[in-house]
Design a protein around this motif. Structure first.
Motif, PDB file in Angstrom:
ATOM      1  N   TRP A 123     -32.057  42.512 -26.988  1.00 28.43           N
ATOM      2  CA  TRP A 123     -30.641  42.808 -27.235  1.00 28.43           C
ATOM      3  C   TRP A 123     -30.286  42.365 -28.653  1.00 28.43           C
ATOM      4  O   TRP A 123     -30.818  41.366 -29.135  1.00 28.43           O
ATOM      5  CB  TRP A 123     -29.743  42.085 -26.241  1.00 28.43           C
ATOM      6  CG  TRP A 123     -28.445  42.777 -25.950  1.00 28.43           C
ATOM      7  CD1 TRP A 123     -27.206  42.494 -26.465  1.00 28.43           C
ATOM      8  CD2 TRP A 123     -28.251  43.884 -25.064  1.00 28.43           C
ATOM      9  NE1 TRP A 123     -26.255  43.347 -25.946  1.00 28.43           N
ATOM     10  CE2 TRP A 123     -26.869  44.215 -25.082  1.00 28.43           C
ATOM     11  CE3 TRP A 123     -29.103  44.627 -24.256  1.00 28.43           C
ATOM     12  CZ2 TRP A 123     -26.345  45.261 -24.325  1.00 28.43           C
ATOM     13  CZ3 TRP A 123     -28.582  45.667 -23.513  1.00 28.43           C
ATOM     14  CH2 TRP A 123     -27.206  45.966 -23.547  1.00 28.43           C
ATOM     15  N   GLN A 133     -23.200  38.590 -25.743  1.00 25.15           N
ATOM     16  CA  GLN A 133     -22.297  39.256 -24.816  1.00 25.15           C
ATOM     17  C   GLN A 133     -21.506  40.320 -25.582  1.00 25.15           C
ATOM     18  O   GLN A 133     -20.327  40.164 -25.886  1.00 25.15           O
ATOM     19  CB  GLN A 133     -21.355  38.231 -24.174  1.00 25.15           C
ATOM     20  CG  GLN A 133     -20.616  38.752 -22.955  1.00 25.15           C
ATOM     21  CD  GLN A 133     -19.819  37.643 -22.282  1.00 25.15           C
ATOM     22  OE1 GLN A 133     -19.217  36.815 -22.942  1.00 25.15           O
ATOM     23  NE2 GLN A 133     -19.829  37.620 -20.959  1.00 25.15           N
ATOM     24  N   THR A 153     -33.146  29.146 -20.773  1.00 23.86           N
ATOM     25  CA  THR A 153     -32.392  30.137 -21.534  1.00 23.86           C
ATOM     26  C   THR A 153     -31.590  31.010 -20.575  1.00 23.86           C
ATOM     27  O   THR A 153     -32.145  31.573 -19.639  1.00 23.86           O
ATOM     28  CB  THR A 153     -33.328  31.030 -22.370  1.00 23.86           C
ATOM     29  OG1 THR A 153     -34.151  30.206 -23.191  1.00 23.86           O
ATOM     30  CG2 THR A 153     -32.535  31.983 -23.247  1.00 23.86           C
ATOM     31  N   VAL A 154     -30.289  31.101 -20.809  1.00 21.57           N
ATOM     32  CA  VAL A 154     -29.438  31.937 -19.965  1.00 21.57           C
ATOM     33  C   VAL A 154     -29.453  33.350 -20.540  1.00 21.57           C
ATOM     34  O   VAL A 154     -28.937  33.590 -21.635  1.00 21.57           O
ATOM     35  CB  VAL A 154     -27.997  31.387 -19.913  1.00 21.57           C
ATOM     36  CG1 VAL A 154     -27.117  32.299 -19.064  1.00 21.57           C
ATOM     37  CG2 VAL A 154     -27.998  29.970 -19.355  1.00 21.57           C
ATOM     38  N   TRP A 155     -30.049  34.288 -19.801  1.00 20.84           N
ATOM     39  CA  TRP A 155     -30.224  35.650 -20.304  1.00 20.84           C
ATOM     40  C   TRP A 155     -29.931  36.640 -19.187  1.00 20.84           C
ATOM     41  O   TRP A 155     -30.482  36.542 -18.098  1.00 20.84           O
ATOM     42  CB  TRP A 155     -31.646  35.857 -20.829  1.00 20.84           C
ATOM     43  CG  TRP A 155     -31.829  37.136 -21.571  1.00 20.84           C
ATOM     44  CD1 TRP A 155     -32.639  38.187 -21.244  1.00 20.84           C
ATOM     45  CD2 TRP A 155     -31.164  37.522 -22.773  1.00 20.84           C
ATOM     46  NE1 TRP A 155     -32.529  39.195 -22.167  1.00 20.84           N
ATOM     47  CE2 TRP A 155     -31.629  38.811 -23.119  1.00 20.84           C
ATOM     48  CE3 TRP A 155     -30.218  36.905 -23.590  1.00 20.84           C
ATOM     49  CZ2 TRP A 155     -31.176  39.494 -24.252  1.00 20.84           C
ATOM     50  CZ3 TRP A 155     -29.780  37.586 -24.711  1.00 20.84           C
ATOM     51  CH2 TRP A 155     -30.249  38.855 -25.038  1.00 20.84           C
ATOM     52  N   GLU A 156     -29.063  37.621 -19.464  1.00 21.17           N
ATOM     53  CA  GLU A 156     -28.626  38.543 -18.420  1.00 21.17           C
ATOM     54  C   GLU A 156     -28.965  40.001 -18.714  1.00 21.17           C
ATOM     55  O   GLU A 156     -28.766  40.857 -17.866  1.00 21.17           O
ATOM     56  CB  GLU A 156     -27.113  38.407 -18.207  1.00 21.17           C
ATOM     57  CG  GLU A 156     -26.703  37.036 -17.682  1.00 21.17           C
ATOM     58  CD  GLU A 156     -25.240  36.975 -17.308  1.00 21.17           C
ATOM     59  OE1 GLU A 156     -24.470  37.840 -17.764  1.00 21.17           O
ATOM     60  OE2 GLU A 156     -24.862  36.048 -16.561  1.00 21.17           O
ATOM     61  N   HIS A 157     -29.467  40.302 -19.922  1.00 29.25           N
ATOM     62  CA  HIS A 157     -29.824  41.678 -20.246  1.00 29.25           C
ATOM     63  C   HIS A 157     -31.270  41.949 -19.836  1.00 29.25           C
ATOM     64  O   HIS A 157     -32.089  41.039 -19.739  1.00 29.25           O
ATOM     65  CB  HIS A 157     -29.667  41.936 -21.742  1.00 29.25           C
ATOM     66  CG  HIS A 157     -28.265  41.772 -22.237  1.00 29.25           C
ATOM     67  ND1 HIS A 157     -27.221  42.568 -21.798  1.00 29.25           N
ATOM     68  CD2 HIS A 157     -27.724  40.904 -23.131  1.00 29.25           C
ATOM     69  CE1 HIS A 157     -26.106  42.196 -22.406  1.00 29.25           C
ATOM     70  NE2 HIS A 157     -26.385  41.189 -23.212  1.00 29.25           N
ATOM     71  N   CYS A 193     -26.997  31.528 -25.459  1.00 33.34           N
ATOM     72  CA  CYS A 193     -27.475  32.905 -25.645  1.00 33.34           C
ATOM     73  C   CYS A 193     -26.619  33.915 -24.881  1.00 33.34           C
ATOM     74  O   CYS A 193     -26.340  35.010 -25.374  1.00 33.34           O
ATOM     75  CB  CYS A 193     -28.933  33.019 -25.212  1.00 33.34           C
ATOM     76  SG  CYS A 193     -30.102  32.347 -26.404  1.00 33.34           S
ATOM     77  N   LYS A 194     -26.189  33.559 -23.689  1.00 28.93           N
ATOM     78  CA  LYS A 194     -25.361  34.467 -22.904  1.00 28.93           C
ATOM     79  C   LYS A 194     -24.095  34.833 -23.659  1.00 28.93           C
ATOM     80  O   LYS A 194     -23.680  36.001 -23.698  1.00 28.93           O
ATOM     81  CB  LYS A 194     -25.013  33.830 -21.559  1.00 28.93           C
ATOM     82  CG  LYS A 194     -24.068  34.674 -20.708  1.00 28.93           C
ATOM     83  CD  LYS A 194     -23.722  33.951 -19.413  1.00 28.93           C
ATOM     84  CE  LYS A 194     -22.720  34.766 -18.597  1.00 28.93           C
ATOM     85  NZ  LYS A 194     -22.342  34.057 -17.333  1.00 28.93           N
ATOM     86  N   GLU A 195     -23.471  33.844 -24.288  1.00 28.53           N
ATOM     87  CA  GLU A 195     -22.234  34.086 -25.031  1.00 28.53           C
ATOM     88  C   GLU A 195     -22.495  34.839 -26.333  1.00 28.53           C
ATOM     89  O   GLU A 195     -21.776  35.765 -26.678  1.00 28.53           O
ATOM     90  CB  GLU A 195     -21.553  32.751 -25.328  1.00 28.53           C
ATOM     91  CG  GLU A 195     -20.281  32.857 -26.163  1.00 28.53           C
ATOM     92  CD  GLU A 195     -19.676  31.503 -26.472  1.00 28.53           C
ATOM     93  OE1 GLU A 195     -19.084  31.353 -27.559  1.00 28.53           O
ATOM     94  OE2 GLU A 195     -19.819  30.598 -25.635  1.00 28.53           O
TER      95      GLU A 195
END
Length: 297
Positions: free
Chosen positions: A112, A157, A104-108, A152-154
């Motif tokens: 969120w 965002q 899973t691409v997650w940056e927060h 998920c990142k998109e």
């Protein structure tokens, strides 16, 4: 229920005996539609990441630092291992997609919230064809959930929305409570007076404990309330602007568009369009998706 209270008032949950949102490592990635009924569910943290897409009702998610209010046609991401309290209204219907953490691409940091796009809605509903009893070696299912994890990142965002911080100090908690109930008339001076402190000290509290200015906090709070008024309450743009403290519809429209990326009228129209499609079930191919929870038929 045994619980540990922190100085900030956050009550650390223990795992509720009945938690339809829990999905352990013994299951593959999957999707399910849940009707939890009016409930309060605690979790010390789940093994999988999860996306909660609220189709009906309201879900409030509490974490160590604040709470997220998720409305219909919106979704919230809960990272694996994150403790939470989940409050659901009696009419809540939630589509949940459980995702393994490794792709899973997650940056927060932490949870969120975001509005559900047309693509996200279709993909989350289609995921319902694979419930937690699916075969782990199903290559199509594995590829599909991998794609959701990468998206998920998109999907998330966006500006932070529908979040209300708790605050650690009693003064900040009083200021937050005062501001929440007086969006149409609140000022920094009035919030400081309600908190029993000076304007300068209140500014410092917001900076040190919440990581934002009071003005930024007020703007997030106003936009969160505006989303609720435009969607669930179906108020006009003019009435919504007045209720959240704007004297000008033009100024409100500018602020709302900057916050959400859409004008108030477009946001409300898309919300109603998404709700109109919520009765469609992703039944193509396999059996109809199951519904879990105390209200399940």
């Amino acid at each position: 229920m045994n619980a540990k209270a922190t100085a900030a008032g956050w009550i650390t949950p223990e795992d509720s005996p009945v938690n339809p949102f829990r999905c352990g490592d013994e299951y593959g990635e999957c999707g399910e539609r849940i009707k939890p009924g009016r409930s309060v569910i605690g979790s010390t943290g789940d093994a999988k990441n999860k996306i909660l897409y609220v189709e009906r009702g309201k879900v409030k998610l509490e974490g160590p630092h604040g709470q997220w209010v998720s409305l219909p046609a919106h979704m919230v991401f809960i990272p694996h291992g994150r403790p939470y309290w989940l409050h659901a209204t009696a009419d809540a219907v939630v589509t949940v997609v459980h995702l393994d953490s490794h792709h899973t691409v997650w940056e927060h940091e932490g949870c969120w919230a975001a509005p559900v796009s047309g693509l996200a809605k279709e993909m989350l509903e289609y995921a319902l064809r694979w419930d937690r009893e699916r075969a782990l070696e199903d290559l199509v299912a594995n590829a599909y959930f991998n794609a959701i994890g990468l998206l998920c990142k998109e999907w998330f965002q966006c500006s932070r929305m529908m979040w209300i911080p708790f605050g650690e100090s009693e003064e900040l908690r009083r200021a937050i409570a005062y501001t929440r109930t007086r969006l149409d008339s609140v000022t920094l001076e009035l919030a400081a007076e309600a908190a029993g402190t000076s304007v300068r000290t209140l500014r410092r509290y917001f900076h040190d404990e919440v990581g934002m200015s009071w003005r930024s906090f007020l703007q997030e709070l106003r936009m969160t309330r505006a989303i609720e008024l435009l969607t669930l309450k179906r108020l006009s743009v003019t009435q919504t602007a007045m209720d959240v403290g704007f004297n000008s519809v033009a100024a409100f429209t500018l602020a709302f568009t900057s916050f959400t990326g859409k004008t108030p009228s477009v946001y409300a129209r898309e919300f109603l369009g998404n709700r109109g499609l919520n009765v469609t079930l992703a039944t193509t191919g396999n059996r109809a998706p199951s519904v879990r929870g105390q209200n399940a038929a």
